[in-house]
Scaffold this active site. Structure first.
Site, short mmCIF file in Angstrom:
data_model
loop_
_atom_site.label_atom_id
_atom_site.label_comp_id
_atom_site.label_asym_id
_atom_site.label_seq_id
_atom_site.Cartn_x
_atom_site.Cartn_y
_atom_site.Cartn_z
N THR A 218 -8.48 6.57 -1.65
CA THR A 218 -9.83 6.00 -1.72
C THR A 218 -10.86 7.10 -1.41
O THR A 218 -12.00 7.00 -1.84
CB THR A 218 -10.00 4.84 -0.72
N LYS B 151 -8.32 13.64 4.74
CA LYS B 151 -7.39 12.51 4.66
C LYS B 151 -6.36 12.67 5.77
O LYS B 151 -6.32 13.72 6.41
CB LYS B 151 -6.69 12.49 3.30
N ARG B 152 -5.53 11.64 6.00
CA ARG B 152 -4.45 11.80 6.98
C ARG B 152 -3.62 13.02 6.63
O ARG B 152 -3.50 13.38 5.47
CB ARG B 152 -3.52 10.58 6.95
N LYS C 74 0.73 14.52 0.80
CA LYS C 74 -0.65 14.78 0.39
C LYS C 74 -0.89 16.26 0.13
O LYS C 74 -1.91 16.66 -0.42
CB LYS C 74 -1.62 14.25 1.45
N LYS D 73 -14.70 8.05 -2.97
CA LYS D 73 -15.91 8.33 -2.19
C LYS D 73 -16.50 9.67 -2.61
O LYS D 73 -17.72 9.82 -2.77
CB LYS D 73 -15.59 8.37 -0.68
N HIS E 97 0.80 -1.24 0.00
CA HIS E 97 0.00 0.00 0.00
C HIS E 97 0.82 1.27 0.00
O HIS E 97 0.26 2.35 0.21
CB HIS E 97 -0.92 0.06 1.22
C1 26W Z 1 4.22 0.91 9.89
C2 26W Z 1 3.01 1.57 10.38
C3 26W Z 1 2.10 2.15 9.35
C4 26W Z 1 0.76 2.00 9.52
C5 26W Z 1 -0.11 2.56 8.62
C6 26W Z 1 2.59 2.84 8.24
C7 26W Z 1 1.74 3.41 7.35
C8 26W Z 1 0.37 3.26 7.53
C9 26W Z 1 -0.54 3.91 6.53
C10 26W Z 1 -1.47 4.80 7.21
C11 26W Z 1 -0.94 3.02 5.43
C12 26W Z 1 -2.05 3.53 4.53
O1 26W Z 1 -3.13 3.85 4.98
N1 26W Z 1 -1.81 3.54 3.22
C13 26W Z 1 -2.85 3.93 2.27
O2 26W Z 1 -3.52 2.76 1.82
C14 26W Z 1 -4.64 3.08 1.01
C15 26W Z 1 -5.37 1.79 0.68
O3 26W Z 1 -4.67 1.04 -0.25
C16 26W Z 1 -4.20 3.83 -0.24
O4 26W Z 1 -5.35 4.20 -0.95
C17 26W Z 1 -3.39 5.05 0.13
O5 26W Z 1 -2.87 5.66 -1.04
C18 26W Z 1 -2.26 4.67 1.08
O6 26W Z 1 -1.56 5.82 1.54
#
Ligand code: 26W
Length: 817
Positions: A651, A543-544, A549, A655, A355
């Site tokens: 995503t 979003k985060r 971003k 939406k 991801h």
């Molecule tokens: C290692 C800990 C950790 C945990 C969560 C590192 C990074 C994360 C993120 C928050 C991962 C995440 O949410 N990635 C997103 O995944 C979505 C679903 O596939 C994508 O649409 C997003 O582009 C991507 O940033």
């Protein structure tokens, strides 16, 4: 119970009184929620047991989606919808004098995720059940979900999210299905009949106790299971729990320390290295999940070499990668398989989704930490690495460099992505561009070695929650135009294209949007005490919070608009309301600065008599699934402005599109595919393309300084970041942001894309005035959004990765065996 309104009302009143011991006029909304929730839970229970029986008898392969995050949000409304009783309940409650929406508000969000990855897992569960696939979730029941965000004086403040405080009607604790997970200890080897047998001694045992949450399919009577594990002390207090000096107080301390394993969700720590506790959580999830799958498999009484016929394990990013060595361990140490046979089974069972392309988010663990915490698992990883490197040397003689690059253990670190790729039969990215980048760059070596394993599965979202539930008035208007086929075949939303030019239909779409904007405005009024102009453009970025971003690009552009109005008070601008929602990881300093900046901008522009009628900014605190459900239906413009090549998919973009917002975006992630469908008539593109970004990175050819000196508008807004600029209330100065852009040469090309973004936004402002044209764009977006429904995605995973077929359908259960 729900067969008709009268039955429902009678049954419900009885329950309510029975449960609360109060008279009907004394009950609170909380009581109503609890009574209704338990009724719905019971209704689900019937189908739940039947579904499990059906799957067992059917004997088809079942999928287990392993994820450290499930960002589910609330379940009441969604469950009522999928059970097909929403109307009955809404009307029934209405006649009793209660509003279902208010009752829904009583439920705490299950915020067991950070953002996209966790929400994707939740959308996938909904699609799996609704399409009638035997597919279940496997996760952790964090006692505290992602922190609750408060904005105090413009700053983010984090509070614990104790979502279970009022209990959770949806979960069922299954103590009888608990399993033991062992940490630490030392590995002992014995020889039995000439074979080496390994066992971990003196470890710390933790009980993993499952709490099962039903996942209700849409009007098809399927109920799958989301199994969430909770950690409990496995020690026996009467035995001194392992130590002779053990006493009561030690026991309580010990118990508390064990239970921290499932205490809280780690906020995305992509900026900083993880911690021991996170590794413990990952193993806890994997070991408990694998053990429980094997127990279910045992009921089939089949030999373990047939495991892959019946079981698929999918790992959501690398976080659950330890499922690979854990399954190896059990097959070898407990089921007496040799390495090669076990390896064959494991790789046929496991598949993996990546991801992220951000290299700082690729997981690695210090070798020593893994060796100490998980000694036997470490031995297996080491052996995997040894065999893998040997085979690489055979494949690529003399290419020592390549072998070191690809090794699973290198530089004292265990590389989880390498482990996941080597141990899976399928690796997928989450949008076409993302998968391409993985193949060409990030995972090039692995793609060359295992080209057949790589594939793309563009993300999708559940239209049931994000359209039918979040935006019922839009759903109704759509149904009026094209009937209801799209509810089970979201690709049929495409039929709306025939109505894109229909003036009456356009009016209806516009009026739904307006109603949704008023609903959001009244929420903002309640929260902030401010009135919002619902005729202004609602421009949304939710979003985060992360540098890539580029919420900062949006913010700088608002500052520029402010300057332009101040310079020319009669400037012909379409009034706009900028809405932000975002959480920053607690240790991510720059992200928190950006939140503060946005709040300061809000303060300035919302209160300046010259700008406040044209420009408003709201940072809505505590962005979450339930807040998203309020914001997204009200959006006119969707901000998807990440630096090209950085957002794996996105995503939220889908939406918002599905709810008729028009996107302003870069060619990044799934925006690329949205643009393929929409073209320039229904989407606004701007900014550098991936190739250009890559070229700049390769050649170091970008100079933020040059842009600062050439573009007056850019220079002005950057200078305004420094005290005493107009956005520097309370002496705040945004030097770190300023320096990240100028001294550190703007890693995410914010300044490089500024002019293009501002021009595009200007065009949007003008185009919005043509309300017919705008409605047309909006309709095209809704029509083309079917491609981004999670049902399409899940069908692709099912046929191309998992090899499973639907078992339930609206007509009944498909034939057995
Ligand atoms: C290692 C800990 C950790 C945990 C969560 C590192 C990074 C994360 C993120 C928050 C991962 C995440 O949410 N990635 C997103 O995944 C979505 C679903 O596939 C994508 O649409 C997003 O582009 C991507 O940033």
């Amino acid at each position: 119970m729900f067969s008709n309104k009268e039955n429902f009302k009678n049954e419900f009143k009885q329950r309510l009184i029975g449960k609360t011991g109060r008279q009907i006029h004394e009950v609170t909304e909380d009581d109503i929620y609890a009574a209704l929730g338990s009724m719905v839970r019971e209704q689900i229970g019937q189908n739940w047991a039947a579904t499990n029986r059906t799957y067992l008898e059917h004997g088809q392969r079942q999928v287990y989606y392993f994820s450290m995050e499930f960002l589910i949000g609330r379940l009441l409304g969604n469950n009522l919808l999928n059970l097909g009783v929403l109307q009955t309940v809404r009307e029934g409650l209405g006649e009793l004098g209660w509003d279902l929406e208010d009752i829904e508000e009583q439920e705490a969000d299950a915020g067991l995720g950070n953002g996209g990855l966790g929400r994707l897992a939740a959308c996938f569960l909904d699609s799996l059940a609704s399409l009638g696939y035997a597919g279940h979730g496997n996760g952790i029941r964090y006692k505290y979900g992602l922190f609750e965000q408060k904005i105090i004086d413009g700053h983010q403040v984090e509070l614990p999210d104790y979502w279970l405080q009022k209990g959770n009607v949806w979960e069922v604790r299954r103590s009888d299905k608990r399993v033991n997970v062992r940490f630490w200890g030392n590995v002992e080897m014995r020889e039995v009949d000439g074979k080496e047998v390994f066992e971990t001694k003196n470890g710390e045992d933790v009980w993993a106790v499952p709490y099962d949450v039903p996942v209700v399919g849409y009007e098809n009577s399927a109920v799958n299971t989301l199994r969430l594990w909770s950690a409990e002390s496995a020690a026996d207090p009467t035995r001194g729990f392992g130590s002779p000096s053990g006493n009561y107080y030690n026991f309580l301390d010990y118990k508390r320390s064990v239970e921290t394993v499932s205490e809280f969700l780690y906020p995305d720590d992509s900026e900083y290295a993880g911690k021991l506790l996170r590794l413990k959580q990952e193993y806890f999830l994997c070991s408990a999940g694998v053990q429980s799958i094997l127990r279910t498999f045992d009921k089939l009484r089949l030999p373990y070499d047939r495991l892959a016929e019946k079981v698929a394990i999918h790992i959501n990013d690398t976080h659950p990668t330890l499922a690979i060595p854990e399954l190896m361990r059990i097959l070898m140490d407990e089921k007496e398989f040799g390495w090669d046979e076990a390896w064959e089974i494991v790789t046929s069972v496991v598949s993996y989704t990546n991801h992220t392309i951000l290299s700082e988010a690729l997981e690695t663990w210090p070798e020593q930490m893994v060796r100490e915490l998980l000694p036997r698992v470490y031995m297996i990883i080491e052996e995997m690495n040894r065999r893998f490197c040997a085979s690489l040397l055979e494949e690529y003689p003399g290419e020592q460099d390549r072998v070191s690059r690809m090794a699973i253990i290198a530089d004292g670190q265990v590389k989880m992505a390498h482990l996941a790729i080597h141990g899976s039969h399928s690796i997928n990215g989450v949008a076409a561009l993302h998968t391409d980048i993985l193949k060409k760059r990030e995972m090039k070596d692995f793609y060359e070695l295992y080209p057949e394993r790589f594939n793309n599965k563009t993300n999708g979202i559940t239209h049931r929650r994000w359209l039918m539930h979040a935006n019922p008035s839009l759903a109704e208007v759509i149904e009026g135009a094209i009937g209801s086929d799209w509810k089970t075949r979201p690709d049929r939303l495409n039929d709306l294209l025939a109505h894109a030019d229909d003036a009456v239909f356009q009016d209806k779409i516009r009026s739904v949007k307006h109603t949704n904007k008023e609903r959001l405005a009244s929420y903002i009024y309640k929260k902030h005490g401010v009135t919002v102009d619902t005729n202004s453009i609602f421009d949304v970025q939710v979003k985060r919070l992360h540098a890539y971003k580029r919420q900062l690009l949006n913010a700088l552009h608002i500052m520029d608009l402010y300057n332009r109005i101040k310079d020319n008070p009669t400037l012909d601008l379409t009034p706009r309301t900028f809405i932000f929602g975002a959480k920053a990881a607690p240790g991510y300093y720059m992200a928190k600065q950006i939140i503060k900046l946005i709040n300061n901008i809000a303060n300035t522009v919302n209160n300046d008599p010259q700008t406040k009628d044209l420009l408003n900014v709201f940072f809505l605190e505590n962005y979450s699934v339930s807040l998203a459900e309020k914001i997204i239906p009200a959006a006119d413009v969707s901000e998807q402005i990440s630096t090209a090549g950085k957002e794996a998919s996105g995503t939220g973009n889908m939406k918002l599109m599905m709810n008729g917002a028009v996107t302003v975006g870069t060619l990044d992630g799934a925006n690329v595919e949205m643009y393929e469908s929409l073209g320039d008539e229904a989407m606004y593109l701007f900014g550098l393309r991936v190739e250009e970004v890559e070229k700049y990175y390769r050649e170091g050819g970008y100079s933020a300084q040059a842009i600062y000196h050439e573009d007056e508008r850019v220079k002005r807004v950057l200078d305004q970041l420094i005290y005493p600029g107009p956005f520097c209330q309370y002496g705040q100065s945004f030097d770190p942001i300023y320096h990240s852009l100028l001294s550190h040469n703007d890693e995410y090309f914010v300044l490089r894309d500024f002019a293009g973004y501002a021009d595009t936004q200007e065009r949007i402002g003008m185009d919005y005035r043509n309300s017919k044209e705008w409605a047309r764009k909006s309709i095209i977006n809704i029509a083309k959004s079917g491609r981004f429904a999670g049902d399409r995605t899940i069908n692709e995973y099912a046929t191309e990765i998992w090899g499973i077929k639907p078992i339930f359908s609206r007509e009944g259960v498909h034939g057995t065996r």
